[in-house]
Design a protein around this motif. Structure first.
Motif, PDB file in Angstrom:
ATOM      1  N   ASP A 154       0.812  -1.210   0.000  1.00 19.40           N
ATOM      2  CA  ASP A 154       0.000   0.000   0.000  1.00 19.40           C
ATOM      3  C   ASP A 154       0.847   1.261   0.000  1.00 19.40           C
ATOM      4  OD1 ASP A 154      -2.475  -1.246  -0.189  1.00 19.40           O
ATOM      5  OD2 ASP A 154      -2.540  -1.646   1.957  1.00 19.40           O
ATOM      6  N   GLU A 155       2.072   1.190   0.489  1.00 24.60           N
ATOM      7  CA  GLU A 155       2.982   2.333   0.328  1.00 24.60           C
ATOM      8  C   GLU A 155       3.322   2.523  -1.148  1.00 24.60           C
ATOM      9  OE1 GLU A 155       5.684   2.816   4.289  1.00 24.60           O
ATOM     10  OE2 GLU A 155       5.926   0.924   3.188  1.00 24.60           O
ATOM     11  N   LEU A 156       3.530   1.419  -1.857  1.00 21.99           N
ATOM     12  CA  LEU A 156       3.770   1.505  -3.295  1.00 21.99           C
ATOM     13  C   LEU A 156       2.558   2.081  -4.016  1.00 21.99           C
ATOM     14  CD1 LEU A 156       5.570   0.766  -5.782  1.00 21.99           C
ATOM     15  CD2 LEU A 156       4.384  -1.441  -5.799  1.00 21.99           C
ATOM     16  N   VAL A 157       1.372   1.630  -3.661  1.00 17.16           N
ATOM     17  CA  VAL A 157       0.142   2.103  -4.287  1.00 17.16           C
ATOM     18  C   VAL A 157      -0.076   3.581  -4.008  1.00 17.16           C
ATOM     19  CG1 VAL A 157      -2.377   1.889  -4.284  1.00 17.16           C
ATOM     20  CG2 VAL A 157      -0.945  -0.160  -4.292  1.00 17.16           C
ATOM     21  N   ALA A 158       0.148   4.000  -2.762  1.00 18.60           N
ATOM     22  CA  ALA A 158      -0.071   5.405  -2.398  1.00 18.60           C
ATOM     23  C   ALA A 158       0.785   6.330  -3.247  1.00 18.60           C
ATOM     24  CB  ALA A 158       0.225   5.605  -0.910  1.00 18.60           C
ATOM     25  N   ALA A 159       2.041   5.966  -3.449  1.00 19.05           N
ATOM     26  CA  ALA A 159       2.929   6.807  -4.253  1.00 19.05           C
ATOM     27  C   ALA A 159       2.573   6.749  -5.733  1.00 19.05           C
ATOM     28  CB  ALA A 159       4.378   6.381  -4.044  1.00 19.05           C
ATOM     29  N   THR A 160       2.332   5.541  -6.231  1.00 14.68           N
ATOM     30  CA  THR A 160       2.172   5.342  -7.676  1.00 14.68           C
ATOM     31  C   THR A 160       0.828   5.815  -8.193  1.00 14.68           C
ATOM     32  OG1 THR A 160       3.631   3.424  -7.502  1.00 14.68           O
ATOM     33  CG2 THR A 160       2.323   3.604  -9.505  1.00 14.68           C
ATOM     34  N   LEU A 161      -0.221   5.643  -7.413  1.00 11.52           N
ATOM     35  CA  LEU A 161      -1.571   5.948  -7.909  1.00 11.52           C
ATOM     36  C   LEU A 161      -2.198   7.187  -7.283  1.00 11.52           C
ATOM     37  CD1 LEU A 161      -3.178   2.396  -8.163  1.00 11.52           C
ATOM     38  CD2 LEU A 161      -2.016   3.727  -9.933  1.00 11.52           C
ATOM     39  N   ILE A 162      -1.663   7.662  -6.169  1.00 17.38           N
ATOM     40  CA  ILE A 162      -2.272   8.822  -5.516  1.00 17.38           C
ATOM     41  C   ILE A 162      -1.348  10.033  -5.570  1.00 17.38           C
ATOM     42  CG2 ILE A 162      -3.212   9.729  -3.356  1.00 17.38           C
ATOM     43  CD1 ILE A 162      -4.039   6.886  -2.613  1.00 17.38           C
ATOM     44  N   ARG A 163      -0.113   9.884  -5.122  1.00 18.36           N
ATOM     45  CA  ARG A 163       0.776  11.044  -5.009  1.00 18.36           C
ATOM     46  C   ARG A 163       1.391  11.484  -6.333  1.00 18.36           C
ATOM     47  NH1 ARG A 163       4.565   9.951   0.313  1.00 18.36           N
ATOM     48  NH2 ARG A 163       3.233  11.000   1.834  1.00 18.36           N
ATOM     49  N   TYR A 164       1.744  10.558  -7.170  1.00 19.15           N
ATOM     50  CA  TYR A 164       2.548  10.859  -8.356  1.00 19.15           C
ATOM     51  C   TYR A 164       1.726  11.359  -9.547  1.00 19.15           C
ATOM     52  CZ  TYR A 164       6.288   9.847 -11.846  1.00 19.15           C
ATOM     53  OH  TYR A 164       7.222   9.908 -12.835  1.00 19.15           O
ATOM     54  N   PRO A 165       0.606  10.750  -9.898  1.00 19.47           N
ATOM     55  CA  PRO A 165      -0.081  11.162 -11.139  1.00 19.47           C
ATOM     56  C   PRO A 165      -0.963  12.400 -10.958  1.00 19.47           C
ATOM     57  CG  PRO A 165      -0.559   8.859 -10.517  1.00 19.47           C
ATOM     58  CD  PRO A 165       0.000   9.549  -9.331  1.00 19.47           C
ATOM     59  N   THR A 166      -1.351  12.936 -12.098  1.00 21.25           N
ATOM     60  CA  THR A 166      -2.388  13.963 -12.200  1.00 21.25           C
ATOM     61  C   THR A 166      -3.563  13.345 -12.932  1.00 21.25           C
ATOM     62  OG1 THR A 166      -0.806  15.778 -12.285  1.00 21.25           O
ATOM     63  CG2 THR A 166      -2.989  16.204 -13.185  1.00 21.25           C
ATOM     64  N   TYR A 167      -4.759  13.504 -12.385  1.00 25.80           N
ATOM     65  CA  TYR A 167      -5.968  12.950 -12.987  1.00 25.80           C
ATOM     66  C   TYR A 167      -6.875  14.087 -13.456  1.00 25.80           C
ATOM     67  CZ  TYR A 167      -4.542   8.610 -10.693  1.00 25.80           C
ATOM     68  OH  TYR A 167      -3.849   7.498 -10.291  1.00 25.80           O
TER      69      TYR A 167
ATOM     70  N   ARG B 194     -12.843  13.003 -17.533  1.00 28.01           N
ATOM     71  CA  ARG B 194     -13.330  13.019 -18.911  1.00 28.01           C
ATOM     72  C   ARG B 194     -14.657  13.772 -19.011  1.00 28.01           C
ATOM     73  NH1 ARG B 194     -15.714   8.006 -21.354  1.00 28.01           N
ATOM     74  NH2 ARG B 194     -15.730   8.205 -23.628  1.00 28.01           N
ATOM     75  N   ILE B 195     -15.366  13.906 -17.904  1.00 29.92           N
ATOM     76  CA  ILE B 195     -16.673  14.557 -17.892  1.00 29.92           C
ATOM     77  C   ILE B 195     -16.528  16.064 -17.701  1.00 29.92           C
ATOM     78  CG2 ILE B 195     -18.897  14.684 -16.695  1.00 29.92           C
ATOM     79  CD1 ILE B 195     -18.422  11.761 -15.858  1.00 29.92           C
ATOM     80  N   THR B 196     -15.804  16.459 -16.657  1.00 22.90           N
ATOM     81  CA  THR B 196     -15.699  17.889 -16.331  1.00 22.90           C
ATOM     82  C   THR B 196     -14.496  18.553 -16.973  1.00 22.90           C
ATOM     83  OG1 THR B 196     -14.333  17.524 -14.362  1.00 22.90           O
ATOM     84  CG2 THR B 196     -16.732  17.399 -14.085  1.00 22.90           C
ATOM     85  N   ARG B 197     -13.487  17.745 -17.370  1.00 23.00           N
ATOM     86  CA  ARG B 197     -12.209  18.253 -17.863  1.00 23.00           C
ATOM     87  C   ARG B 197     -11.518  19.096 -16.796  1.00 23.00           C
ATOM     88  NH1 ARG B 197     -12.748  20.547 -23.855  1.00 23.00           N
ATOM     89  NH2 ARG B 197     -10.555  20.941 -23.416  1.00 23.00           N
ATOM     90  N   LYS B 198     -11.798  18.778 -15.532  1.00 20.37           N
ATOM     91  CA  LYS B 198     -11.141  19.396 -14.383  1.00 20.37           C
ATOM     92  C   LYS B 198     -10.375  18.313 -13.636  1.00 20.37           C
ATOM     93  CE  LYS B 198     -13.410  23.441 -14.772  1.00 20.37           C
ATOM     94  NZ  LYS B 198     -12.757  24.727 -15.085  1.00 20.37           N
ATOM     95  N   PHE B 199      -9.525  18.751 -12.719  1.00 19.65           N
ATOM     96  CA  PHE B 199      -8.734  17.807 -11.936  1.00 19.65           C
ATOM     97  C   PHE B 199      -9.643  16.937 -11.076  1.00 19.65           C
ATOM     98  CE2 PHE B 199      -5.876  21.487 -12.562  1.00 19.65           C
ATOM     99  CZ  PHE B 199      -4.904  20.852 -13.316  1.00 19.65           C
ATOM    100  N   THR B 200      -9.238  15.690 -10.924  1.00 19.33           N
ATOM    101  CA  THR B 200     -10.051  14.765 -10.139  1.00 19.33           C
ATOM    102  C   THR B 200      -9.141  13.822  -9.368  1.00 19.33           C
ATOM    103  OG1 THR B 200     -11.968  13.288 -10.240  1.00 19.33           O
ATOM    104  CG2 THR B 200     -10.312  13.039 -11.984  1.00 19.33           C
ATOM    105  N   THR B 201      -9.716  12.815  -8.781  1.00 15.78           N
ATOM    106  CA  THR B 201      -8.996  11.878  -7.919  1.00 15.78           C
ATOM    107  C   THR B 201      -8.878  10.509  -8.592  1.00 15.78           C
ATOM    108  OG1 THR B 201     -11.054  11.124  -6.883  1.00 15.78           O
ATOM    109  CG2 THR B 201      -9.952  13.035  -5.893  1.00 15.78           C
ATOM    110  N   PRO B 202      -7.975   9.655  -8.131  1.00 19.69           N
ATOM    111  CA  PRO B 202      -7.917   8.306  -8.706  1.00 19.69           C
ATOM    112  C   PRO B 202      -9.198   7.514  -8.454  1.00 19.69           C
ATOM    113  CG  PRO B 202      -6.459   8.503  -6.802  1.00 19.69           C
ATOM    114  CD  PRO B 202      -6.903   9.881  -7.153  1.00 19.69           C
ATOM    115  N   GLU B 203      -9.858   7.772  -7.317  1.00 18.25           N
ATOM    116  CA  GLU B 203     -11.104   7.066  -7.028  1.00 18.25           C
ATOM    117  C   GLU B 203     -12.172   7.416  -8.054  1.00 18.25           C
ATOM    118  OE1 GLU B 203      -8.810   7.433  -3.214  1.00 18.25           O
ATOM    119  OE2 GLU B 203      -9.345   8.803  -4.831  1.00 18.25           O
ATOM    120  N   ARG B 204     -12.288   8.683  -8.391  1.00 18.92           N
ATOM    121  CA  ARG B 204     -13.268   9.107  -9.396  1.00 18.92           C
ATOM    122  C   ARG B 204     -12.863   8.597 -10.788  1.00 18.92           C
ATOM    123  NH1 ARG B 204     -18.388   9.752 -10.383  1.00 18.92           N
ATOM    124  NH2 ARG B 204     -18.514  10.437 -12.531  1.00 18.92           N
TER     125      ARG B 204
END
Length: 676
Positions: free
Chosen positions: A611-624, A627-637
């Motif tokens: 989960d430390e690997l997941v937190a960095a790779t999927l939450i901290r590192y990327p920008t989301y 596709r609907i709002t064309r605004k920043f969002t979260t990995p969960e969304r």
């Protein structure tokens, strides 16, 4: 029949501006909205009036003449990212009694403020206050998060736009008096005068002579769009006529002096120059906040379009502010293909973007961002500071990048890039140096479990599931890669070909059932197969094609990879992974690594949990980006959007005639290319 909902009342909207607000149906779900003119009044049950605007007066006249109820609405106190013309409201006030900024008559807000709170309601109000400051939000939120250096000590005076309905007749002379009082009460302080954002944008006029203010030795003028959060932590007091800035100041626990009668004045929480209506008696700050942020407005979720709570909108606006402010004002982009350029505007929203040719000779001050790392050497010293690199993220889309499927995530890396093992990357730095708080680890675990339950991978392509042969004890999956890909060029060590990877796995596991899966883009014909890849069947038991990757992972015992992200997706699902290259997830104690260079081993010394690997790779590192709002969002969304990909209408679909030509060329030319 008892469960049938009553028919919705028809609400006539006469204002042309209000008719164009896309969030209004969700904010007024109890009504059937009727956009029309006075001639449509016979079809209406109620008439909408927007605050105290001229259009509202016309709506009142029409409602009175027809004997219909008037529904007064107005923007909420937590409205949007941008100003009215740019972003629709995410909150709305519906007041059957009056309107909050008209102190000459009762309003529903006044009634709500006076109500006692339960312990849970008080706790929620305090939590909202803390989140408001932590997320650094206000009514409008387009201003970037920037340090605003103010002369110390100082107090703040807020201007407002001329003709604002909340002013209740206050004139330029009244504003001048307020300024004089602030100067007199704080002789040791600089008085900071903040101009309204609409005045900064050139849409409206203010009340002060700005040229005169600039000459005053004790006045510091702020004439650009600075967010209240950047000011309120640095001032000793705030002076307002009726501006919401006073409400913000209360949320920041800053003393407030009012010279009009805003909704938050007269409750014993502010120093007021005018007498309060007898209706207003002392209350707690929690009562004011709960009424103004929870009970009085209604909210719409910007991503689902459904009604929601204040906390949802507050968190979303805070995310927009952080992401819009993370990079410099101006950026130069190099190496982004034409189809990616509109995406750049979304993923780097908040910065001014300029696209340059790869070998442009023009040198300008703005920092450079490139697609991938192949431009590092050619651009060295030519254009300006190379700020970083961009690549697709790990929760990307439903479909291949080579087919120009819109990505939902990109990664920006100011140190290297995650697949380049020859040097540190920002992801590697996070993994090596930044610990995870318990809340983040819990979030990572929940995200990982949701991804596995949904069967989501990077590309999420359709296909037919594969079943392991009966009686086979050990199945090893070997995913193929595009051999010309940068992840092999910069991330492999000794082995660099798919066929050589298969040979190495076979030599180590002669009795295992080896399953080889070519890369999806090779299968689709959008990228070239590897050297001698047609011989892979000589070194494995079976080659599988269009099989959903997540379904394969549930059937195999191990995954052996070169640098493929497939190994990370296997780790998410608890499948043992052996690496023969140097992917970003290798070297942390989660994989069996056969060929890490000494340099990589020296840099990656922490032992991580999954989960430390997941937190960095999927939450901290990327920008989301949604596709609907064309605004920043979260990995969960993003995960939800991937699961519901076909339900989202996409903008700019390929015209039918272009699609026909593309298919014709593929049909005619591909056989000839193979023959040649």
């Amino acid at each position: 029949m008892d469960n049938v909902a009553p028919p919705r009342r028809s609400l006539l909207i006469l204002s042309k501006g209000a008719q164009q607000i896309p969030t209004l149906p969700a904010l007024l779900p109890e009504y059937r909205l009727l956009c029309g003119t006075v001639g449509d009044i016979a079809r209406a049950d109620d008439v909408l009036a927007w605050g105290r605007k001229p259009s509202a007066l016309r709506a009142k006249e029409a409602a009175d003449a027809a004997g219909l109820p008037l529904i007064t609405v107005e923007d909420g106190f937590l409205r949007s990212v941008g100003l009215g013309a740019e972003d629709p409201p995410l909150s709305l006030i519906v007041d059957p009694l009056g309107i909050y900024y008209d102190a000459t008559a009762p309003s529903r807000l006044e009634q709500l403020i006076a109500q006692p709170l339960t312990l849970a309601q008080s706790d929620r109000a305090r939590a909202l206050q803390a989140s408001w400051c932590e997320e650094r939000v206000s009514k409008y939120n387009s201003a970037r998060i920037e340090t605003c250096v103010l002369p110390q000590p100082c107090v703040l005076v807020a201007d407002q736009t001329r003709g604002d309905a909340s002013l209740q007749g206050a004139s330029a002379a009244d504003f001048e008096h307020m300024l004089e009082v602030a100067l007199a009460r704080h002789p040791q302080c600089t008085v900071v005068v903040k101009v309204h954002p609409d005045v900064v944008a050139g849409r409206k006029q203010g009340h002060f002579d700005l040229a005169k203010l600039r000459k005053h030795p004790r006045i510091h003028l702020i004439s650009k769009n600075v967010h209240p959060a950047e000011l309120l932590s640095a001032v000793q007091a705030v002076y307002v006529m009726t501006s919401q800035l006073g409400f913000d100041a209360l949320l920041w626990n800053v003393p407030v002096h009012t010279f009009g009668m805003p909704f938050y004045a007269g409750w014993g929480l502010t120093v007021d120059a005018l007498p309060a209506p007898e209706r207003r008696q002392p209350v707690s700050l929690e009562q004011l906040l709960h009424a103004a942020l929870v009970e009085y407005p209604r909210y719409v979720d910007p991503e689902t379009g459904a009604p929601c709570q204040a906390e949802t909108v507050l968190a979303w606006l805070g995310l927009q502010r952080r992401m819009r402010s993370r990079l410099p004002h101006s950026l130069q982009m190099v190496g982004f293909s034409k189809w990616k350029q509109p995406l750049v505007q979304d993923f780097f929203n908040g910065s001014s973007i300029r696209f340059l040719g790869r070998f442009s000779r023009r040198r300008v001050a703005a920092p450079v961002i490139t697609w991938g790392c192949q431009h590092d050497t050619p651009l060295s010293g030519k254009l300006g500071r190379h700020l970083g690199r961009v690549e697709d993220g790990f929760l990307r889309s439903v479909g291949l990048g080579a087919k120009k499927t819109r990505p939902l995530s990109w990664v920006f890396d100011d140190l290297g890039i995650y697949y380049d093992a020859t040097r540190p990357s920002r992801l590697e730095h996070i993994l090596q140096n930044e610990p995870c708080a318990p809340g983040l680890l819990q979030r990572a675990a929940a995200l990982r479990e949701a991804i596995c339950a949904a069967g989501v991978t990077k590309y999420n392509l359709p296909g037919t599931p594969w079943k392991r042969p009966a009686g086979v004890e050990r199945v090893i999956l070997v995913p193929g890669q595009v051999e010309s890909d940068a992840s092999i060029r910069y991330g492999a060590h000794r082995i660099r070909r798919n066929l050589d990877l298969l040979k190495a796995v076979r030599e180590r596991h002669p009795m295992a059932w080896l399953l080889y899966k070519p890369h999806p883009e090779v299968l689709a014909g959008t990228r070239e197969a590897g050297v001698d890849e047609e011989r892979t069947s000589d070194w494995c038991n079976q080659v599988v094609g269009d099989v959903p990757f997540h379904s394969l992972l549930s059937e195999v015992d191990e995954v052996h990879v070169l640098t493929s992200q497939s190994g990370f997706e296997a780790l998410l699902r608890g499948v043992p992974v052996t690496t023969y290259g140097q992917p970003f997830y290798a070297g942390w104690g989660l994989t069996e690594d056969r060929d890490l260079s000494p340099d990589v081993q020296a840099r990656r010394t922490r032992r991580l949990s999954l989960d430390e690997l997941v937190a960095a790779t999927l939450i901290r590192y990327p920008t989301y980006v949604s596709r609907i709002t064309r605004k920043f969002t979260t990995p969960e969304r993003t995960l939800i959007e991937i699961q519901n990909w076909d339900e989202v209408p996409t903008q700019g679909r390929t015209p039918t005639w272009r699609e026909m030509i593309r298919r014709l060329l593929l049909t005619v030319l591909k056989p000839r290319l193979r023959q040649s």
